[in-house]
Write a protein that holds these residues in place. Structure first.
Motif, PDB file in Angstrom:
ATOM      1  N   TYR A 131       0.849  -1.188   0.000  1.00  0.00           N
ATOM      2  CA  TYR A 131       0.000   0.000   0.000  1.00  0.00           C
ATOM      3  C   TYR A 131       0.884   1.237   0.000  1.00  0.00           C
ATOM      4  N   ASP A 132       0.646   2.091  -0.952  1.00  0.00           N
ATOM      5  CA  ASP A 132       1.350   3.369  -1.021  1.00  0.00           C
ATOM      6  C   ASP A 132       0.414   4.346  -1.728  1.00  0.00           C
ATOM      7  N   LEU A 133       0.666   5.606  -1.556  1.00  0.00           N
ATOM      8  CA  LEU A 133      -0.149   6.611  -2.246  1.00  0.00           C
ATOM      9  C   LEU A 133       0.137   6.559  -3.748  1.00  0.00           C
ATOM     10  N   TYR A 134       1.294   6.078  -4.101  1.00  0.00           N
ATOM     11  CA  TYR A 134       1.706   6.016  -5.512  1.00  0.00           C
ATOM     12  C   TYR A 134       1.940   4.568  -5.929  1.00  0.00           C
ATOM     13  N   SER A 140      -6.375  -0.155  -0.037  1.00  0.00           N
ATOM     14  CA  SER A 140      -6.368   0.480   1.292  1.00  0.00           C
ATOM     15  C   SER A 140      -5.329  -0.218   2.161  1.00  0.00           C
ATOM     16  N   THR A 169      -0.132  12.303   8.381  1.00  0.00           N
ATOM     17  CA  THR A 169      -0.969  11.231   7.825  1.00  0.00           C
ATOM     18  C   THR A 169      -0.524   9.847   8.292  1.00  0.00           C
ATOM     19  N   THR A 170       0.687   9.736   8.786  1.00  0.00           N
ATOM     20  CA  THR A 170       1.171   8.399   9.173  1.00  0.00           C
ATOM     21  C   THR A 170       1.370   8.258  10.687  1.00  0.00           C
TER      22      THR A 170
END
Ligand SMILES: NC(=O)C1=CN([C@@H]2O[C@H](COP(=O)(O)OP(=O)(O)OC[C@H]3O[C@@H](n4cnc5c(N)ncnc54)[C@H](O)[C@@H]3O)[C@@H](O)[C@H]2O)C=CC1
Ligand SMILES: O=C(O)C(=O)CO
Length: 332
Positions: A195-198, A229, A249-250
């Protein structure tokens, strides 16, 4: 008024004064600064973590640049002090820069540097080491042996988790997360979920190619999946390694709820930053789930561990050593 701080000076007549808050490995960095006409001052104070007051004393009235460490709080107070002393640059000897308030640096006209990319393999290797140590209960078994408790082989002695064919989950598949994923996929033939944003196309291509190689050799191919997700990773993975940056966010990405989502016998590894995990919730989860194991290089309140963590047999803990490896020396 802070006490004067002991320093070591190189090139005393240099035009620009650069202060390093710690002695750092090698001499190449010192020589590079000297070539640029810098007077280099290295703090030699026997104190692991310098306070803001200590660093203000080091900066003094004239200072062109500072090289600092991840243990230091580079916020408004320090950037204001550096700017007053004529400083134009601050370099954080770390990949992560969550200890640096970049907005404050901008406000005071100080450029900020960090060291992205230089710790990719060393950090990934430590994450892999912690994954193995937790999976195969290495520390527990070592302590058992040293305590003289081994009185002969038994079929059930220190049974751990076989990684081959299991799923490795990576949260934050940037430089380090991707390097770790490759090690676990190739080294232990694990399937990958990340999972990563990119999207990490290179990582996906790597796993696809390795899967094809295994298939061509008559072996079960490895697979990859980009999760929609983080929860999907938590639900499906057997080993989960955290590699995001630390930001708003993390912070406490792993908390009571996310721990409850993981498999009861999952392994969690953290080589990113301590506050990515709610350590109090983790201790409670470790107590309630003796087969859940964790490998930690970083802690929420370094250098301290939250109460109870040190007593947990299902936790492997090391003191932020992911970067602490030697390569073939280039300057001695
Ligand atoms: N334990 C140690 O000694 C070391 C720890 N580190 C830590 O590792 C971190 C990662 O380093 P690199 O891989 O070089 O950085 P990177 O920037 O290449 O990778 C970070 C990844 O996290 C992802 N990310 C950001 N927010 C996220 C979120 N909310 N959810 C999921 N993914 C998210 C980013 O998209 C990026 O792909 C550093 O920021 C540092 O804190 C780095 C070096 C050594
Ligand atoms: O470079 C970093 O971010 C580190 O944590 C070094 O240990």
């Amino acid at each position: 008024m802070a006490k004067p701080i002991s320093i070591e000076v190189y090139n005393p007549n240099g035009k620009y004064r650069v202060v390093s808050t710690k002695s750092m490995p090698g001499t190449r960095w010192i020589n590079l600064l000297i070539e640029q006409d810098c007077r280099v001052e290295i703090c030699t104070q026997k104190k692991t973590i310098l306070s803001v007051e200590d660093i203000i004393a080091l900066i003094g009235d004239k200072c062109d640049g500072v090289i600092g460490q991840l243990t230091e709080d580079w916020g408004e107070t320090l950037f204001a002090a550096l700017s007053r002393a004529g400083g134009k640059a601050f370099s954080n000897m770390a990949v992560g820069y969550n200890n640096v308030d970049v907005n404050a640096a901008n406000k005071h006209g100080v450029a900020v540097g960090n060291t992205p990319g230089v710790l990719t393999e060393t950090t990934a290797e430590l994450a892999a080491s912690l994954s193995l140590a937790a999976a195969r209960r290495i520390v527990e078994a070592d302590q058992f042996m040293r305590a003289g408790l081994y009185d002969g082989w038994l079929p059930h002695l220190f049974v751990g988790n076989l990684l081959k064919g299991q799923t490795v989950g990576v949260i934050g598949a940037g430089r380090i997360g991707s390097a770790y994923a490759r090690m676990m996929v190739e080294g232990f033939k694990m399937n990958l979920i990340y999972y990563d944003l990119y999207q990490s196309t290179r990582l996906e291509k790597f796993v696809t190619a390795y899967g094809e190689f295994l298939k061509a050799n008559g072996e079960q191919p490895v697979t990859w999946k980009r999760a929609a997700s983080m929860d999907e990773v938590l639900r499906e993975a057997d080993v989960i390694s955290l590699h995001p940056i630390l930001d708003k966010t993390t912070y406490h990405l792993i908390n009571k709820e996310s721990l409850a989502t993981m498999k009861k016998e999952a392994i969690l590894v953290n080589c990113s930053r301590g506050p990515v995990v709610d350590e109090v919730a983790l201790v409670e989860h470790l107590k309630q789930n003796p087969m859940f194991r964790v490998g930690l290089d970083v802690f929420e309140d370094e250098p301290y561990m939250k109460p109870g963590l040190a007593d947990m047999k299902n936790a492997v803990v090391v003191p932020h050593i992911a970067s602490a490896s030697k390569v073939k020396l280039i300057d001695t």
